[in-house]
Motif scaffolding. Structure first.
Motif, mmCIF file in Angstrom:
data_model
loop_
_atom_site.group_PDB
_atom_site.id
_atom_site.type_symbol
_atom_site.label_atom_id
_atom_site.label_comp_id
_atom_site.label_asym_id
_atom_site.label_seq_id
_atom_site.Cartn_x
_atom_site.Cartn_y
_atom_site.Cartn_z
ATOM 1 N N ARG B 148 0.793 -1.123 0.093
ATOM 2 C CA ARG B 148 -0.025 -0.066 0.011
ATOM 3 C C ARG B 148 0.865 1.371 0.005
ATOM 4 O O ARG B 148 0.797 2.322 -0.549
ATOM 5 N N TYR B 149 2.031 1.310 0.914
ATOM 6 C CA TYR B 149 3.007 2.456 0.757
ATOM 7 C C TYR B 149 3.674 2.524 -0.474
ATOM 8 O O TYR B 149 3.804 3.619 -0.926
ATOM 9 N N LEU B 150 4.004 1.610 -1.146
ATOM 10 C CA LEU B 150 4.658 1.405 -2.393
ATOM 11 C C LEU B 150 3.689 2.118 -3.446
ATOM 12 O O LEU B 150 4.153 3.010 -4.566
ATOM 13 N N ALA B 151 2.357 1.723 -3.157
ATOM 14 C CA ALA B 151 1.308 2.132 -4.255
ATOM 15 C C ALA B 151 1.234 3.764 -3.953
ATOM 16 O O ALA B 151 1.001 4.242 -5.229
ATOM 17 N N ASP B 152 1.260 4.089 -2.747
ATOM 18 C CA ASP B 152 1.345 5.554 -2.367
ATOM 19 C C ASP B 152 2.320 6.401 -3.490
ATOM 20 O O ASP B 152 2.144 7.478 -3.608
ATOM 21 N N LEU B 153 3.371 5.612 -3.341
ATOM 22 C CA LEU B 153 4.385 6.284 -4.063
ATOM 23 C C LEU B 153 4.593 5.995 -5.572
ATOM 24 O O LEU B 153 5.464 6.529 -6.419
ATOM 25 N N GLY B 154 3.500 5.296 -6.099
ATOM 26 C CA GLY B 154 3.212 5.130 -7.360
ATOM 27 C C GLY B 154 4.229 4.009 -7.992
ATOM 28 O O GLY B 154 4.453 3.734 -9.162
ATOM 29 N N LEU B 155 4.918 3.206 -6.893
ATOM 30 C CA LEU B 155 5.831 2.041 -7.412
ATOM 31 C C LEU B 155 4.982 0.770 -7.693
ATOM 32 O O LEU B 155 5.607 -0.189 -8.443
ATOM 33 N N MET B 156 3.543 0.706 -7.276
ATOM 34 C CA MET B 156 2.992 -0.617 -7.528
ATOM 35 C C MET B 156 1.467 0.002 -7.723
ATOM 36 O O MET B 156 1.040 0.681 -7.448
#
Lengths: 294, 304
Positions: B148-156
């Motif tokens: 979820r945090y990686l998605a927040d950063l746009g990585l996932m």
């Protein structure tokens, strides 16, 4: 040059100074070569622990990466509502009983293996090694039948017995290896002074076994505290659940309540991590003294 | 010494004299192990030759080798789970050994904060399989975990969890098991490293041996037996251990992460086919024993 040489050298006469030539400085370990990989590995080790702590201590619904504002509501849920207070007590009783059982039985047997030559000794040693290949998960069925016959199913005794038996072979090997390393002459000197064999054992051998006893005892405790499968299969009464079984149920039933899962995890981790922090020095000592060498 | 010698004779260690003491001392261990290890193992072998299903008592009886022919020729899941077990054990043991050895070498050096670092990097050793699962589920969770945090950063992408994806589930399980498995090797190998005499390194460096040469010619030969023994113990342990996979993936998706013991546990628990479960157990025991003997022979354990 490794540090071992520096520390060892202090006990030797002053060494001949070797002029610091190029090749010696060239292969010296630089600080970076230690701290960079170590730091990376520490992150890999500690982030998962930290993640659990954050979930356990931060308020419900928060997505903060710091456990702040700190709250104990998850622990209250887990400890009282989910029954971890009872699971904790059960695990503690099983752990201590297995520790005592394993240590006492392995101490007696280990002494016999180390100090006597007797018929059947070699057969026993081979049999002990073979038991290491027995898949614990696959003993569930026959062990269950045995405990049912003995009327021990759904009691904590079934866990204590199973844990102790599975810990015995390695503990015996470890302790007998340790006793072999203690010179027989020390015991014999005590006999000459008029001690009985038993008394000589308690006054001479036992104190020297401290690292081995710490290793064996803590193995038994940690192993039993952590065991999941036996506790899952032999005990069905929720009043008699151990911590790992309780935790596994938290995984299933409360898969959305991450706070409770994390708090349960902290409860499961604290005793073993404390024991471990206390013994880890002895662990390395105990291993180098005998176990690995066999 | 003469006195000690004499007392040794007096105390009944002279050849031919049979003392009862060793038998009494070892009796509790022998009784416990016969009752709760040997006898159950023997009964597993007995049941493997029987049709024994609690839910179908009318079919129970002597089966001969039926269970074994079924296992060898009619059960694709046996071969699939055995194959996965081998893959799991090899990947785990090799990675754990390499990382554990590197870690042992690092924390064997002297530096500021060594004792603390040792305690920290060894600590996952004490953590149970279920707890490891709990912790890594929190990390892998798509809504609250690292994804979820990686998605927040746009990585996932949002909503993706490594455990739900058939391409990543193996790597995800391997990483979680590595986390608690590496310290075992690090502790054992560090213990053995500490028994190497510093004089050897001293002499070697005086002779102009580089670090790498000293590692290859002094450290590795010294560690050989410890490496053989620890990899063997660990291989057997990883083969047999079901806690982590049982709770983390449940053997799924689609039996992709089912090891042989996990298959047995589910056969026994869900289908109550104890006869067939026992045959699987016997097969696993034979495979493990054969592998262990071959491994010790081929690696020339104990030979210098």
């Amino acid at each position: 040059m490794t540090t071992q040489t520096t520390t060892r050298r202090s006990s030797l006469p002053p060494p001949v100074r070797i002029p610091p030539g190029k090749r010696r400085t060239a292969d010296k370990v630089s600080r970076w070569q230690i701290y960079v990989p170590l730091g990376l590995y520490l992150l890999f080790t500690l982030i998962p622990f930290y993640w659990m702590l954050v979930f356990a201590f931060r308020p419900r619904g928060s997505s903060s990466l710091l456990p702040w504002p700190i709250t104990f509501e998850n622990f209250e849920t887990v400890w009282t509502d989910l029954g971890f207070a009872i699971f904790f007590q059960n695990s503690l009783m099983v752990g201590v009983a297995s520790l005592v059982g394993t240590t006492v039985v392995a101490l007696a047997g280990g002494y016999a293996l180390a100090r006597y030559k007797f018929r059947g000794r070699n057969v026993f040693m081979v049999a002990m090694l073979c038991t290491q290949f027995i898949p614990g998960a696959m003993m569930l069925i026959p062990l269950f039948e045995i405990f049912r016959t003995l009327g021990l199913v759904n009691t904590l005794w079934s866990l204590v017995i199973a844990e102790t038996v599975f810990q015995l072979p390695l503990s015996l090997i470890l302790i007998s290896g340790f006793i072999k390393n203690i010179p027989m002459e020390l015991e014999e000197a005590a006999w000459v002074d008029g001690c009985t064999r038993l008394r000589a054992f308690f006054t001479v051998v036992l104190p020297m076994l401290r690292p081995a006893l710490v290793a064996v005892g803590s193995f038994a405790f940690i192993h039993s505290w952590n065991n999941f499968l036996f506790a899952l299969m032999f005990v069905s009464d929720q009043e008699k659940f151990t911590v790992p079984v309780g935790l596994a149920y938290t995984l299933g039933e409360f898969s959305v309540d991450f706070g409770a899962l994390a708090a349960g995890g902290v409860v499961a981790a604290v005793p073993v991590v404390l024991v471990f922090a206390f013994i880890q020095r002895y662990l390395v000592q105990g291993m180098s003294a005998g176990a690995v060498k066999g | 010494m003469a006195i000690a010698q004499a007392s040794r004779i007096r105390r009944g260690r002279r050849p031919g004299h049979r003392s009862r003491a060793p038998y009494l001392l070892i009796a509790p261990a022998v009784i416990a192990m016969i009752g709760f290890l040997v006898y159950p193992m023997a009964s597993v072998i007995y049941y493997s030759l029987q049709h024994y299903n609690v839910t179908k008592p009318w079919e129970n009886g002597f089966a001969g080798l039926d269970n074994f022919t079924r296992l060898l020729f009619e059960d694709p899941l046996f071969w699939q789970s055995l194959g996965f077990s081998v893959k799991w054990v090899v990947v785990e043991v090799v990675l754990q050994l390499l990382l554990g050895l590197a870690l042992a070498l690092i924390v064997n050096e002297s530096f500021i904060g060594r004792a603390f670092s040792r305690a920290m990097v060894f600590s996952p050793w004490a953590v149970s399989g279920v707890l490891t699962t709990g912790i890594w589920l929190l990390l892998y969770n798509s809504q609250a975990g690292v994804p979820r945090y990686l998605a927040d950063l746009g990585l996932m992408d949002y909503g993706a969890s490594p455990l739900a994806n058939t391409d990543t589930v193996f790597a995800a399980a391997v990483l979680a098991e590595l986390w608690r498995g590496v310290p075992f090797f690090a502790i054992l190998l560090l213990a053995d490293l500490q028994t190497i005499s510093g004089d050897l390194y001293e002499a070697a460096s005086v002779d102009g041996a580089t670090r790498i040469r000293r590692f290859v010619h002094i450290t590795l030969p010294h560690l050989k037996d410890a490496i053989i023994l620890s990899t063997l113990l660990r291989a057997v342990w990883e083969f047999n251990n079901v806690d982590l996979l049982y709770t983390l993936t449940g053997g799924g998706p689609a039996h992709q992460t089912t090891t042989l013991p996990l298959y047995v546990a589910t056969t026994a628990a869900q289908s109550h086919d104890f006869g067939y479960g026992s045959a699987l157990t016997t097969a696993a025991f034979v495979i493990l024993t054969f592998f262990s003997v071959a491994y010790l022979r081929l690696s020339k354990f104990g030979a210098r």
